[in-house]
Design a protein around this motif. Sequence first.
Motif, PDB file in Angstrom:
ATOM      1  N   ARG A   9       2.256  -7.798  -6.956  1.00 12.31           N
ATOM      2  CA  ARG A   9       1.447  -8.150  -5.767  1.00 12.31           C
ATOM      3  C   ARG A   9       2.128  -7.897  -4.376  1.00 12.31           C
ATOM      4  N   GLU A  10       3.570  -8.456  -4.408  1.00 14.85           N
ATOM      5  CA  GLU A  10       4.229  -8.236  -3.138  1.00 14.85           C
ATOM      6  C   GLU A  10       4.414  -6.769  -2.811  1.00 14.85           C
ATOM      7  N   LYS A  11       4.511  -5.903  -3.807  1.00 16.36           N
ATOM      8  CA  LYS A  11       4.570  -4.603  -3.540  1.00 16.36           C
ATOM      9  C   LYS A  11       3.490  -3.864  -2.905  1.00 16.36           C
ATOM     10  N   GLU A  12       2.342  -4.377  -3.415  1.00 19.11           N
ATOM     11  CA  GLU A  12       0.941  -3.986  -3.083  1.00 19.11           C
ATOM     12  C   GLU A  12       0.755  -4.535  -1.619  1.00 19.11           C
ATOM     13  N   GLU A  13       1.096  -5.633  -1.377  1.00 23.84           N
ATOM     14  CA  GLU A  13       1.053  -6.270  -0.190  1.00 23.84           C
ATOM     15  C   GLU A  13       1.547  -5.587   1.169  1.00 23.84           C
ATOM     16  N   MET A  14       2.897  -5.151   0.642  1.00 26.96           N
ATOM     17  CA  MET A  14       3.816  -4.313   1.553  1.00 26.96           C
ATOM     18  C   MET A  14       3.151  -3.075   1.695  1.00 26.96           C
ATOM     19  N   ARG A  15       2.585  -2.136   0.775  1.00 31.07           N
ATOM     20  CA  ARG A  15       2.020  -0.968   0.938  1.00 31.07           C
ATOM     21  C   ARG A  15       0.870  -1.176   1.923  1.00 31.07           C
ATOM     22  N   GLU A  16       0.011  -2.241   1.787  1.00 26.39           N
ATOM     23  CA  GLU A  16      -1.091  -2.515   2.568  1.00 26.39           C
ATOM     24  C   GLU A  16      -0.625  -2.603   3.844  1.00 26.39           C
ATOM     25  N   LEU A  17       0.422  -3.373   4.136  1.00 30.23           N
ATOM     26  CA  LEU A  17       1.038  -3.417   5.486  1.00 30.23           C
ATOM     27  C   LEU A  17       1.302  -2.216   6.143  1.00 30.23           C
ATOM     28  N   ILE A  18       2.040  -1.492   5.330  1.00 25.22           N
ATOM     29  CA  ILE A  18       2.392  -0.022   5.895  1.00 25.22           C
ATOM     30  C   ILE A  18       1.362   0.814   6.206  1.00 25.22           C
ATOM     31  N   LEU A  19       0.412   0.840   5.310  1.00 18.90           N
ATOM     32  CA  LEU A  19      -0.751   1.605   5.544  1.00 18.90           C
ATOM     33  C   LEU A  19      -1.740   1.036   6.758  1.00 18.90           C
ATOM     34  N   SER A  20      -1.857  -0.073   6.814  1.00 17.74           N
ATOM     35  CA  SER A  20      -2.603  -0.563   8.079  1.00 17.74           C
ATOM     36  C   SER A  20      -1.962  -0.494   9.442  1.00 17.74           C
ATOM     37  N   ALA A  21      -0.637  -0.696   9.483  1.00 18.59           N
ATOM     38  CA  ALA A  21       0.083  -0.176  10.638  1.00 18.59           C
ATOM     39  C   ALA A  21      -0.085   1.392  11.035  1.00 18.59           C
ATOM     40  N   ALA A  22       0.149   2.137   9.965  1.00 25.01           N
ATOM     41  CA  ALA A  22      -0.092   3.491  10.306  1.00 25.01           C
ATOM     42  C   ALA A  22      -1.550   3.889  10.977  1.00 25.01           C
ATOM     43  N   ASN A  23      -2.612   3.390  10.232  1.00 20.36           N
ATOM     44  CA  ASN A  23      -3.885   3.367  10.521  1.00 20.36           C
ATOM     45  C   ASN A  23      -4.028   2.983  12.145  1.00 20.36           C
TER      46      ASN A  23
END
Length: 213
Positions: A9-23
């Motif tokens: 879950r933490e890994k997925e949350e971090m991936r989402e944070l990175i993708l959101s920042a890139a977006n």
Amino acid sequence: MTIKGRREREKEEMRELILSAANDIIASEGLDKVSIRKIARKIEYSPSIIYHYFNDKEEILNNLMQRGYKKIVTAVSSAKVEGDSPKERLIEMTKNYIEAALNMPEEFMAAKLNQSEIALKHTSSLFKGASKEKPALAALYNCLKEIYKDKEIDENTVELTAQMIAVSTLGLIIKLIIEKDIGDKQRQRLIEYFSEEVVLRIVNETGIKSKEV
């Protein structure tokens, strides 16, 4: 939750944070301006951390492009209502496509107007055979095939018609995004007129020409 589950879950949350920042960077600066360093600065981590979750910038951008394209495909596919005629479905598909694009204007413009290899891998649709590879265009192509089922129209012509409808729709979307102050009522009138009149004229013109061959 198990330790493994919590880590996932933490890994997925971090991936989402990175993708959101890139977006966010794409929306404000454009797809070409995205970099690992900028993403890291935005999420307040070191660049090396990002490489624990993505191989490189291209993988991040591919994830974002796939998500955006999936939204469009979902919008087009949602027009498949049982009982509708093919022409009615085509009208609904066109409206859904336009509305989906207008709901994510920054993402849409950044992707569709970008000439990078990463972007074009997802957005190119004018090459021969695109209707077999691009889900959104395939949905349009298959709808046209139903409309023309009683006419002698070859597959290349059907694909060209689908591509012309797609390009025309893209033009309207871009203008609607750029001209923000035309008002909701006028925007809706344009969408309805284009979907119900202009698109069907393109369809019918191909059908008429098929009789003349």
